[in-house]
Design an enzyme around this catalytic site. Structure first.
Site, PDB file in Angstrom:
ATOM      1  N   THR A 101     -44.248 145.157  41.636  1.00 45.56           N
ATOM      2  CA  THR A 101     -44.391 144.175  42.822  1.00 45.56           C
ATOM      3  C   THR A 101     -45.480 143.349  42.373  1.00 45.56           C
ATOM      4  OG1 THR A 101     -43.263 145.927  44.136  1.00 45.56           O
ATOM      5  CG2 THR A 101     -44.457 144.061  45.322  1.00 45.56           C
ATOM      6  N   LYS A 176     -39.032 140.868  47.722  1.00 44.94           N
ATOM      7  CA  LYS A 176     -39.688 142.227  47.897  1.00 44.94           C
ATOM      8  C   LYS A 176     -40.858 142.275  49.101  1.00 44.94           C
ATOM      9  CE  LYS A 176     -41.525 146.277  46.696  1.00 44.94           C
ATOM     10  NZ  LYS A 176     -40.928 147.649  47.066  1.00 44.94           N
ATOM     11  N   LYS A 244     -51.923 145.429  48.287  1.00 51.87           N
ATOM     12  CA  LYS A 244     -51.677 144.329  47.132  1.00 51.87           C
ATOM     13  C   LYS A 244     -50.604 143.530  47.633  1.00 51.87           C
ATOM     14  CE  LYS A 244     -49.297 145.795  43.914  1.00 51.87           C
ATOM     15  NZ  LYS A 244     -47.846 146.016  43.629  1.00 51.87           N
TER      16      LYS A 244
HETATM   17  P1  NAP Z   1     -48.679 153.827  39.374  1.00 49.80           P
HETATM   18  O1  NAP Z   1     -48.560 155.344  39.420  1.00 49.80           O
HETATM   19  O2  NAP Z   1     -50.268 153.372  39.340  1.00 49.80           O
HETATM   20  O3  NAP Z   1     -48.134 153.233  37.879  1.00 49.80           O
HETATM   21  C1  NAP Z   1     -48.510 152.176  37.177  1.00 49.80           C
HETATM   22  C2  NAP Z   1     -48.694 152.498  35.685  1.00 49.80           C
HETATM   23  O4  NAP Z   1     -48.960 151.242  34.964  1.00 49.80           O
HETATM   24  C3  NAP Z   1     -49.985 153.301  35.485  1.00 49.80           C
HETATM   25  O5  NAP Z   1     -49.418 154.404  34.695  1.00 49.80           O
HETATM   26  C4  NAP Z   1     -50.938 152.486  34.716  1.00 49.80           C
HETATM   27  O6  NAP Z   1     -51.521 153.077  33.725  1.00 49.80           O
HETATM   28  C5  NAP Z   1     -49.901 151.563  34.081  1.00 49.80           C
HETATM   29  N1  NAP Z   1     -50.568 150.380  33.616  1.00 49.80           N
HETATM   30  C6  NAP Z   1     -51.499 149.245  34.576  1.00 49.80           C
HETATM   31  N2  NAP Z   1     -51.639 148.380  33.765  1.00 49.80           N
HETATM   32  C7  NAP Z   1     -51.407 148.485  32.421  1.00 49.80           C
HETATM   33  C8  NAP Z   1     -51.413 148.134  31.206  1.00 49.80           C
HETATM   34  N3  NAP Z   1     -52.135 146.634  31.250  1.00 49.80           N
HETATM   35  N4  NAP Z   1     -50.928 148.350  30.035  1.00 49.80           N
HETATM   36  C9  NAP Z   1     -50.095 149.449  30.203  1.00 49.80           C
HETATM   37  N5  NAP Z   1     -50.028 150.393  31.398  1.00 49.80           N
HETATM   38  C10 NAP Z   1     -50.675 149.773  32.449  1.00 49.80           C
HETATM   39  O7  NAP Z   1     -47.913 152.961  40.319  1.00 49.80           O
HETATM   40  P2  NAP Z   1     -46.379 153.154  40.781  1.00 49.80           P
HETATM   41  O8  NAP Z   1     -46.509 153.854  42.156  1.00 49.80           O
HETATM   42  O9  NAP Z   1     -45.488 153.296  39.587  1.00 49.80           O
HETATM   43  O10 NAP Z   1     -46.022 151.533  41.258  1.00 49.80           O
HETATM   44  C11 NAP Z   1     -45.869 150.633  40.256  1.00 49.80           C
HETATM   45  C12 NAP Z   1     -45.528 149.275  40.903  1.00 49.80           C
HETATM   46  O11 NAP Z   1     -44.194 149.552  41.749  1.00 49.80           O
HETATM   47  C13 NAP Z   1     -46.652 148.665  41.721  1.00 49.80           C
HETATM   48  O12 NAP Z   1     -46.673 147.228  41.655  1.00 49.80           O
HETATM   49  C14 NAP Z   1     -46.029 149.186  43.202  1.00 49.80           C
HETATM   50  O13 NAP Z   1     -46.419 148.255  44.224  1.00 49.80           O
HETATM   51  C15 NAP Z   1     -44.720 149.066  42.995  1.00 49.80           C
HETATM   52  N6  NAP Z   1     -43.613 149.917  43.815  1.00 49.80           N
HETATM   53  C16 NAP Z   1     -44.153 151.408  43.830  1.00 49.80           C
HETATM   54  C17 NAP Z   1     -43.211 152.067  44.706  1.00 49.80           C
HETATM   55  C18 NAP Z   1     -43.464 153.601  44.775  1.00 49.80           C
HETATM   56  O14 NAP Z   1     -42.982 154.057  45.928  1.00 49.80           O
HETATM   57  N7  NAP Z   1     -44.404 154.193  44.263  1.00 49.80           N
HETATM   58  C19 NAP Z   1     -41.900 151.617  45.073  1.00 49.80           C
HETATM   59  C20 NAP Z   1     -41.718 150.376  44.726  1.00 49.80           C
HETATM   60  C21 NAP Z   1     -42.405 149.289  43.973  1.00 49.80           C
HETATM   61  P3  NAP Z   1     -52.747 154.315  34.106  1.00 49.80           P
HETATM   62  O15 NAP Z   1     -51.949 155.472  34.198  1.00 49.80           O
HETATM   63  O16 NAP Z   1     -53.694 154.215  32.992  1.00 49.80           O
HETATM   64  O17 NAP Z   1     -53.158 153.914  35.522  1.00 49.80           O
END
Ligand code: NAP
Length: 312
Positions: A101, A176, A244
């Site tokens: 997102t 979104k 965010k």
């Molecule tokens: P998350 O668990 O924090 O996963 C994001 C991953 O991306 C982390 O493992 C992070 O690495 C990695 N990352 C960040 N910057 C990077 C880079 N430059 N190079 C390589 N890897 C990188 O978050 P999430 O819950 O999966 O959510 C991810 C996205 O989807 C967000 O934008 C969120 O708003 C959206 N979203 C989430 C949900 C939900 O229910 N969780 C639902 C819909 C949408 P590290 O492990 O080192 O931190």
């Protein structure tokens, strides 16, 4: 590049959502290479036979399709726009699909840069949460037409049950943000309903049951309120990510001179939650803002952080 040749898939960002989504691509037989900032978070995929890449460049070089599911717009910028990022290192004809997102304008920029290099980049944020990612039943919002997305459909269908086409680059991200606006007000709604119930001595579970039977019902009341009532604030969807999203939504609205006071209120509440240390709690942590200090402290919040900031 024909549809049949979209076999080699790279996945950048294997956090809560990315790891579950990438697992469905593996289950469907795609040849998967993964990269994540912290390698341990890709371990479950590596154990199942995914290949490790040491950088987005290494992941992208031979991929037909690169999916990205990172945290913030700044992460998307880094992964796509760096001199050794995806736009520079993918092969001609490759697809880049951003599931994060993120900012609509950034999605338009990335789409434009890809187009002039004979590559394809599309914004494809998702909804359905960790549960939907694990079940493979996410709803996808695509910033392209159905016809443009045709080559991708076999891959997208491995982790979604509904795909909506919003036709223009960046429009998937705007859709979104509309979803997040609606979600945020539902979350504040359930937190405040449960707070009043508690303060007046009503049974909160009975009030929840009442609300779920009428037009005040929401998926937030159905699925997240029980977590709040159980004191389970572990992240499925992090509060800092909802902050965010609401900041992106209010930015879009400001650009259009559109006043969204409900969204601004919800944004301010999630901002407060993050300021007192709740950013990495699940978004159901918003209900803590209505609890006493001992309950907040037990969940890891620290209200003295506000005083520290006032004193800066
Ligand atoms: P998350 O668990 O924090 O996963 C994001 C991953 O991306 C982390 O493992 C992070 O690495 C990695 N990352 C960040 N910057 C990077 C880079 N430059 N190079 C390589 N890897 C990188 O978050 P999430 O819950 O999966 O959510 C991810 C996205 O989807 C967000 O934008 C969120 O708003 C959206 N979203 C989430 C949900 C939900 O229910 N969780 C639902 C819909 C949408 P590290 O492990 O080192 O931190």
């Amino acid at each position: 590049m024909s549809t049949m040749r979209l076999r080699k898939v790279a996945f950048v960002g294997t956090g809560i959502m990315g790891a579950a989504i990438a697992a469905h691509l593996m289950d469907a037989g795609y040849d998967l290479t993964v990269y994540n900032r912290t390698k341990e978070k890709a371990q479950s995929l590596l154990d199942r036979g995914a290949k490790w890449a040491a950088s987005p460049k290494e992941a992208a070089e031979s991929a037909d399709v690169v999916f990205t599911m990172v945290g913030y717009p700044k992460d998307v910028e880094e992964v796509y726009l760096a001199s050794d990022g995806l736009l520079a290192t993918t092969q001609k004809g490759a697809w880049m699909v951003d599931l994060t997102t993120s900012s609509p304008q950034l999605a338009r920029d990335i789409h434009g840069y890809a187009e002039v290099s004979d590559k394809h980049a599309v914004d494809c944020p998702v909804t359905g949460g960790e549960e939907g990612a694990i079940a493979g039943t996410l709803t996808l919002m695509l910033g392209c037409t159905q016809k443009e997305a045709e080559p991708l459909m076999p891959l997208l269908s491995t982790f979604s049950s509904k795909v909506l086409f919003f036709d223009e680059a960046g429009a998937g991200q705007v859709a979104k943000l509309c979803n997040q606006i609606s979600l945020a007000s539902c979350m504040v709604g359930y937190a405040e309903a449960l707070a009043l119930a508690k303060q007046t001595g009503l049974d909160q579970n009975k009030v929840r049951e009442l609300v779920l039977g009428g037009t005040g019902a929401s998926a937030a009341m159905e699925r997240l309120a029980p977590l709040s009532l159980d004191g389970d604030f572990a992240p499925r969807f992090k509060s800092e990510h909802l902050l965010k999203d609401l900041s992106l939504a209010t930015f879009e609205a400001d650009e259009l001179e559109l006043n969204l006071p409900g969204t601004t209120t919800a944004r301010n509440l999630f901002d407060l939650l993050c300021q007192v240390g709740g950013g990495s709690l699940g978004s159901q942590g918003v209900s803590l803002l209505y609890e006493d200090e001992a309950t907040c402290t037990a969940a890891g919040l620290d209200w003295s952080k506000l005083d520290e900031q006032d004193g800066d």
